[in-house]
Design a protein around this motif. Structure first.
Motif, PDB file in Angstrom:
ATOM      1  N   THR A  56       2.033   6.914   2.425  1.00  0.00           N
ATOM      2  CA  THR A  56       1.852   8.361   2.375  1.00  0.00           C
ATOM      3  C   THR A  56       1.012   8.692   1.143  1.00  0.00           C
ATOM      4  N   VAL A  62       5.761   4.193   5.231  1.00  0.00           N
ATOM      5  CA  VAL A  62       6.414   4.648   6.460  1.00  0.00           C
ATOM      6  C   VAL A  62       6.119   3.623   7.540  1.00  0.00           C
ATOM      7  N   LEU A 105       4.463  12.904  11.874  1.00  0.00           N
ATOM      8  CA  LEU A 105       3.634  12.012  11.070  1.00  0.00           C
ATOM      9  C   LEU A 105       2.180  12.362  11.346  1.00  0.00           C
ATOM     10  N   PRO A 127       5.051  14.421   6.257  1.00  0.00           N
ATOM     11  CA  PRO A 127       4.363  13.220   5.773  1.00  0.00           C
ATOM     12  C   PRO A 127       2.932  13.081   6.289  1.00  0.00           C
TER      13      PRO A 127
END
Length: 178
Positions: A56, A62, A105, A127
């Motif tokens: 990120t 992630v 995302l 994110p």
């Protein structure tokens, strides 16, 4: 004079053969139907979402497979893309309304540009992942942006939306996920 005519006829004939052969190569059928849809439309609905691991903006990692059990809205975008910019405020609004079982995302495909400035300017809190090596973009076979994949809690792609989404579209597609 006859030599020029013969040369012109030969040239036109060769050009015609080249064009016909080029057209034949374009119309050859791919080996499988699923390959054709994958090449033309990206990953197909019902396919297992390819796992990936990205950082990120804050440096956290992630991994998609770590989100099993949650619904995932996986958005591919760029800072220079007008439709991407248009949907970001509604994505932010959706992220605040979505429950704990939904994860947004946003995979940025142009991390060499000022992504952090874009995020700050638009007050984005969900994110933002950086696809610096373009691997996730390629794995998901994204042909145009924005493109969003809706992945169910078992890691299966259940829907795909190409273009700028509205809040209602985001709600509708995530509500259909299990």
């Amino acid at each position: 004079m006859i030599k020029k005519i013969i040369a012109a006829v030969v040239l036109v004939s060769l050009l015609t053969v080249a064009i016909v052969q080029a057209m034949d190569k374009k119309t050859e059928a791919p080996e499988t139907t699923s390959q054709a849809s994958a090449n033309n439309e990206g990953l197909s609905i019902g396919a297992k979402a390819p796992d990936f691991e990205l950082k990120t903006l804050t440096g956290e990692t992630v991994k998609l497979s770590d989100l099993k059990g949650k619904k995932v809205m996986l958005n591919f975008w760029a800072t220079w893309c007008p439709p991407c910019k248009a949907e970001m405020p509604e994505m932010e609004q959706f992220s605040k309304q979505a429950g704990d079982d939904v994860v947004i995302l946003a995979v940025n495909i142009d991390p060499q540009l000022d992504v952090q400035g874009f995020v700050n300017e638009n007050k984005i809190t969900f994110p933002v992942l950086l696809d610096a090596e373009d691997k996730v973009n390629e794995a998901y076979q994204v042909l145009s942006i924005p493109t969003t994949y809706f992945i169910n809690s078992k890691g299966v792609i259940k829907n795909k939306f190409t273009g700028s989404m509205t809040l209602d579209v985001m709600k509708d597609f995530t509500e259909k996920l299990k």
